[in-house]
Design an enzyme around this catalytic site. Structure first.
Site, mmCIF file in Angstrom:
data_model
loop_
_atom_site.group_PDB
_atom_site.id
_atom_site.type_symbol
_atom_site.label_atom_id
_atom_site.label_comp_id
_atom_site.label_asym_id
_atom_site.label_seq_id
_atom_site.Cartn_x
_atom_site.Cartn_y
_atom_site.Cartn_z
ATOM 1 N N TYR A 75 0.876 -1.230 0.057
ATOM 2 C CA TYR A 75 0.008 0.074 -0.049
ATOM 3 C C TYR A 75 0.719 1.294 -0.060
ATOM 4 C CZ TYR A 75 -3.902 -3.073 1.164
ATOM 5 O OH TYR A 75 -4.904 -3.862 0.990
ATOM 6 N N LYS A 90 3.413 -15.143 1.505
ATOM 7 C CA LYS A 90 3.179 -16.070 0.311
ATOM 8 C C LYS A 90 4.869 -16.246 -0.176
ATOM 9 C CE LYS A 90 0.266 -16.806 -3.006
ATOM 10 N NZ LYS A 90 -0.267 -18.173 -2.644
ATOM 11 N N ASP A 123 -3.152 -17.755 1.130
ATOM 12 C CA ASP A 123 -4.264 -18.475 0.733
ATOM 13 C C ASP A 123 -4.820 -19.514 1.509
ATOM 14 O OD1 ASP A 123 -2.092 -19.541 -0.060
ATOM 15 O OD2 ASP A 123 -2.621 -20.287 -2.071
ATOM 16 N N ASP A 169 -4.969 -7.110 5.833
ATOM 17 C CA ASP A 169 -6.255 -6.323 5.404
ATOM 18 C C ASP A 169 -7.554 -7.385 5.048
ATOM 19 O OD1 ASP A 169 -8.222 -4.403 4.843
ATOM 20 O OD2 ASP A 169 -6.913 -3.889 3.022
ATOM 21 N N ASP A 215 -10.520 -9.007 7.909
ATOM 22 C CA ASP A 215 -11.965 -9.055 7.553
ATOM 23 C C ASP A 215 -12.586 -10.401 7.394
ATOM 24 O OD1 ASP A 215 -11.911 -6.461 7.202
ATOM 25 O OD2 ASP A 215 -12.795 -6.190 5.384
#
Ligand code: NAD
Length: 372
Positions: free
Chosen positions: A140, A191, A224, A248, A252
Site C-alpha cells: 500500500y 506467500k 491463501d 487487510d 476482515d
C-alpha cells in the site's frame, strides 16, 4: 494520570464515544483509574471548522496523549472535498504521524452471539484470535507505484510489495509479546512460495522468534491457505501475524466469523518512545460512521467500549480491569440484551436497546461483575 485524547469524529462516532466515555468515568470512580480526557475534532467535523481532516493543534495533542480513542470518520457530506482534506485523511495522518505500525484486530465470538455468525455455531463459539497486521509498509505504500500510459491504448498499473528487516522484526516482536501473554502460539502468514518479500518475512520472523522467544510455538501458513483455514477451523489460531495486504483481507474474514461490525474493536500501536517509554496507541472500533443510522440512537457502542478494554490491557497494563469490562459485555449479551445490529431479525423492536440503553446495561453489568 493517563491522558486520553477523544476524537469522536463523524456520524455515529460521537454517539458511541459518549457511551465509552461513561465507561471510562466508571473506571475512574470505582477502580482508581486516573484519567484526564481531552476532546478534539477529526474527519468531516474537523473539516467543517478547520478545512482539514485534523488540525495541527489536535495532532500535537495526539502526540502528547497516552492514548487516542477514535470514533469514526466520513460521510456523504464530504464526498466532494479534495482527497488531502477528506475525513479519511485525518485517520491516515494519525496513523503516519504516530507511526502506528501494528494493527491488532481481535476476533472474539461471544457464545451468546454465535448464532449471528455465517458459520456453524461449533466452529465459532468461544473463538478468540488476535490478528496482528503490519500497517505502515508493504504494497500500500511501496514505490514505484502508479498507472502508466504505454501508448496504443495500453496502460500499466503498478504497485510494489516491499519490506525491510526492521519492519518485519518490530511487528514480529509485537505479535510475539502478545502470544507470550496468551497461549504461547504464533502463526505467521505470507506467500513465500511466489514472493521474495514473503521469503524475507518468513526468514526474519523465524529468526526473531527462535532467537528471543524460544518458548513460542511458531508456525507458518501461506496466506491463501490461511484464508481457507480461517473459515474451516479458526480456533486452531491464537495470534496470527501478517503483512499489510494479507492482514487487510484476513482480518476482515476473521471479523465476519464473529457476527456484527458493531462488536469489533481494534488497536493500532506504534514504537515505544525512547524517552518516555510509552508506546503510542490509537483505539477505535472497526466500523465506520454508519450514516444510515446516525441520530437514531440505534448504534451499537460495544465495539468502542471493547476498544477501551483493549486500551486498559495494552496501554495501561490493567488486565484485571480489561477482563472485568469484557466480562461485563459478555454478561449483557448473556442476558439477551441487544442493539438492532446483533438481534435476531425476528426480535420485536420493543425488545431492542438504543445506544444509551446499551451503555446503561454495560454500566449495570460492571457493578454486578465487580460485586459492588
Ligand atoms: P460502516 O461501517 O459505517 O457501516 C456499514 C453497515 O454497518 C451500515 O449498515 C451500518 O449501519 C452498520 N454499522 C456500522 N457500525 C455499526 C454500529 N456500531 N452499530 C450498528 N450498526 C453499525 O461502513 P460504510 O457504510 O461502508 O461507510 C460509511 C462511512 O464510514 C463512509 O464515509 C466510510 O468512508 C466511513 N468509514 C470510516 C471508517 C473509520 O472511521 N475507521 C471505517 C470504515 C468506513
Amino acid at each position: 494520570m493517563k491522558n486520553i485524547l477523544i476524537l469522536a469524529g463523524d456520524g455515529i462516532g460521537p454517539e458511541v464515544m459518549r457511551e465509552a466515555c461513561r465507561i471510562i468515568d466508571w473506571f475512574g470512580a470505582h477502580r482508581g483509574l486516573e484519567v484526564n480526557l481531552e476532546h478534539d475534532l477529526v474527519g468531516g467535523a474537523a473539516y467543517d471548522v478547520h478545512q482539514c481532516a485534523i488540525s495541527d493543534a489536535a495532532m500535537e495533542k495526539a502526540l502528547a496523549a497516552d492514548i487516542v480513542m477514535l470514533g469514526a470518520v466520513g460521510g456523504a457530506k464530504w464526498d466532494n472535498v479534495d482527497y488531502a482534506a477528506r475525513p479519511e485523511a485525518g485517520l491516515l495522518r494519525l496513523r503516519s504521524d504516530l507511526e502506528l505500525f501494528a494493527n491488532l484486530r481481535p476476533a472474539i465470538c461471544f457464545p451468546a452471539l454465535a448464532q449471528a455468525s455465517s458459520l456453524k455455531r461449533e466452529i465459532v463459539e468461544g473463538l478468540d484470535i488476535m490478528i496482528v497486521r503490519e500497517l505502515t509498509g508493504g504494497i500500500y505504500f511501496g514505490e514505484p507505484r502508479g498507472i502508466e500510459d504505454l501508448g496504443g491504448g495500453q496502460r500499466r498499473g503498478l504497485n510494489t510489495q516491499v519490506y525491510e528487516t526492521y519492519e518485519i522484526e518490530r511487528i514480529a516482536r509485537v505479535a510475539a509479546d502478545l502470544a507470550m501473554a496468551r497461549g504461547k502460539k504464533l502463526a505467521s502468514s505470507e506467500k513465500r512460495n511466489v514472493m521474495e518479500s514473503g521469503q524475507l518475512w518468513y526468514e526474519e520472523v523465524e529468526r526473531v522468534i527462535s532467537t528471543d522467544y524460544p518458548e513460542l510455538e511458531l508456525s507458518h501458513v501461506l496466506a491463501d491457505n490461511c484464508a481457507m483455514q480461517l473459515v474451516r477451523n479458526p480456533k486452531q489460531y491464537d495470534v496470527l501475524v501478517t503483512d499489510n495486504l494479507f492482514g487487510d483481507i484476513l482480518s476482515d474474514i476473521a471479523a465476519q466469523l464473529t457476527g456484527s461490525l458493531g462488536m469489533l474493536p481494534s488497536a493500532s500501536l506504534g514504537a515505544v518512545d525512547k524517552i518516555s517509554g510509552k508506546r503510542r496507541a490509537l483505539y477505535e472500533p472497526v466500523h465506520g460512521s454508519a450514516p444510515d443510522i446516525v441520530g437514531q440512537n440505534a448504534a451499537n457502542p460495544l465495539a468502542t467500549i471493547l476498544s477501551f478494554a483493549m486500551a486498559l490491557r495494552y496501554s495501561f497494563a490493567r488486565s484485571a480491569d480489561a477482563d472485568l469490562l469484557e466480562a461485563a459485555v459478555a454478561r449483557v449479551l448473556d442476558k439477551g440484551l441487544r442493539t438492532a445490529d446483533i438481534a435476531p431479525a425476528s426480535a420485536p423492536s420493543s425488545d431492542l436497546l438504543g445506544t444509551d440503553a446499551m451503555g446503561d446495561a454495560v454500566l449495570a453489568a460492571l457493578v454486578e461483575e465487580a460485586g459492588l
